[in-house]
Design a protein around this motif. Structure first.
Motif, PDB file in Angstrom:
ATOM      1  N   GLU A  23       0.828  -1.212   0.000  1.00  0.00           N
ATOM      2  CA  GLU A  23       0.000   0.000   0.000  1.00  0.00           C
ATOM      3  C   GLU A  23       0.863   1.264   0.000  1.00  0.00           C
ATOM      4  OE1 GLU A  23      -2.474  -0.496   3.446  1.00  0.00           O
ATOM      5  OE2 GLU A  23      -3.636  -2.112   2.507  1.00  0.00           O
ATOM      6  N   ALA A  24       2.062   1.160   0.586  1.00  0.00           N
ATOM      7  CA  ALA A  24       2.979   2.299   0.649  1.00  0.00           C
ATOM      8  C   ALA A  24       3.792   2.429  -0.644  1.00  0.00           C
ATOM      9  CB  ALA A  24       3.903   2.157   1.851  1.00  0.00           C
ATOM     10  N   GLY A  25       3.512   1.553  -1.618  1.00  0.00           N
ATOM     11  CA  GLY A  25       4.175   1.650  -2.917  1.00  0.00           C
ATOM     12  C   GLY A  25       5.432   0.824  -3.079  1.00  0.00           C
ATOM     13  N   VAL A  26       5.727  -0.033  -2.096  1.00  0.00           N
ATOM     14  CA  VAL A  26       6.914  -0.895  -2.191  1.00  0.00           C
ATOM     15  C   VAL A  26       6.514  -2.215  -2.854  1.00  0.00           C
ATOM     16  CG1 VAL A  26       8.702  -2.109  -0.873  1.00  0.00           C
ATOM     17  CG2 VAL A  26       7.928   0.154  -0.121  1.00  0.00           C
ATOM     18  N   PRO A  27       7.232  -2.629  -3.918  1.00  0.00           N
ATOM     19  CA  PRO A  27       6.908  -3.922  -4.539  1.00  0.00           C
ATOM     20  C   PRO A  27       7.155  -5.072  -3.554  1.00  0.00           C
ATOM     21  CG  PRO A  27       8.480  -2.670  -5.882  1.00  0.00           C
ATOM     22  CD  PRO A  27       8.343  -1.955  -4.585  1.00  0.00           C
ATOM     23  N   VAL A  28       6.205  -6.008  -3.490  1.00  0.00           N
ATOM     24  CA  VAL A  28       6.300  -7.146  -2.564  1.00  0.00           C
ATOM     25  C   VAL A  28       6.171  -8.447  -3.342  1.00  0.00           C
ATOM     26  CG1 VAL A  28       5.257  -8.322  -0.581  1.00  0.00           C
ATOM     27  CG2 VAL A  28       5.303  -5.806  -0.650  1.00  0.00           C
ATOM     28  N   HIS A  29       7.131  -9.357  -3.130  1.00  0.00           N
ATOM     29  CA  HIS A  29       7.041 -10.714  -3.696  1.00  0.00           C
ATOM     30  C   HIS A  29       6.589 -11.641  -2.580  1.00  0.00           C
ATOM     31  CE1 HIS A  29       8.456 -14.736  -4.915  1.00  0.00           C
ATOM     32  NE2 HIS A  29       8.165 -14.309  -6.124  1.00  0.00           N
ATOM     33  N   ASP A  30       5.445 -12.274  -2.762  1.00  0.00           N
ATOM     34  CA  ASP A  30       4.848 -13.163  -1.766  1.00  0.00           C
ATOM     35  C   ASP A  30       5.160 -14.609  -2.144  1.00  0.00           C
ATOM     36  OD1 ASP A  30       3.089 -14.832  -0.354  1.00  0.00           O
ATOM     37  OD2 ASP A  30       1.451 -13.393  -0.417  1.00  0.00           O
ATOM     38  N   SER A  31       5.984 -15.268  -1.320  1.00  0.00           N
ATOM     39  CA  SER A  31       6.379 -16.651  -1.612  1.00  0.00           C
ATOM     40  C   SER A  31       5.193 -17.597  -1.675  1.00  0.00           C
ATOM     41  CB  SER A  31       7.386 -17.158  -0.565  1.00  0.00           C
ATOM     42  OG  SER A  31       8.579 -16.431  -0.647  1.00  0.00           O
TER      43      SER A  31
END
Length: 197
Positions: A23-31
């Protein structure tokens, strides 16, 4: 680009915290999401070859696979040997994409970061925690969960206190959503001020 490893024991609020980073704009990779995607794609034929009868329509049937591997250490290790390299390759491609796009921070959401030797893949580690009683209540509220299952899961995980000791940042979700969101913002602000850290 700073690679932030996000981890935490079961029921600590890691998925919610990952959403806050996104939500803060940081890309997240979810395993976990990557495993679901791989089970419906390139992992399916490999899993079928190792565990015949565990796929249907080109996708892994998680219930059938679970019945084959849960409680069988050798089968679980065989499955992990198939899945872990695929998830890692998926994460590496994600990082390369975001590095090329000029992102300053990216998050790898790795549930078993310490247990699988993932510390070397990230620059900094965020551990999500909560008081033990809060954790217990959250996990036992999940469908199909029992005290025995929880004890078994926790026995396989690095203890929370040890994770917190080895972390660069700790977010306590037991203090509420606003406090967790503020902690996420503070981490992003600190890392954004330290390029290449």
């Amino acid at each position: 680009m700073i690679v932030l490893g996000l981890t935490g024991s079961i029921g600590m609020g890691k998925s919610t915290t990952a959403e806050m980073f996104a939500e803060a704009g940081v890309p997240v990779h979810d395993s976990d999401e990557a495993v679901h995607r791989l089970y419906a794609g390139k992992a399916a034929p490999l899993v079928e070859a190792a565990f015949p009868g565990t796929t249907a329509g080109g996708s892994v049937d998680r219930a059938k696979l679970g019945a084959r591997v849960l409680g069988d250490t050798a089968a679980l290790k065989k499955l992990e040997a198939i899945i872990h390299p695929l998830v890692r390759a998926d994460a590496d491609a994600f990082l390369a994409r975001h590095r090329n796009a000029g992102e300053s921070i990216a998050v790898l959401d790795i549930p078993l970061l310490f247990e699988t030797g993932g510390r070397g893949r990230v620059d900094k580690v965020v551990v999500v925690t909560a008081p033990a009683e809060v954790q217990r209540q959250r996990v036992l509220a999940r469908p199909g969960m029992s005290e025995e299952k929880l004890a078994s899961i926790l026995a396989k995980q690095v203890p929370d206190a040890e994770k917190r000791r080895r972390a660069d940042f700790v977010i306590d979700t037991g203090e509420g959503m606003d406090a967790a969101r503020a902690a996420v913002a503070a981490i992003i602000a600190e890392l954004a001020g330290k390029p290449g850290n």
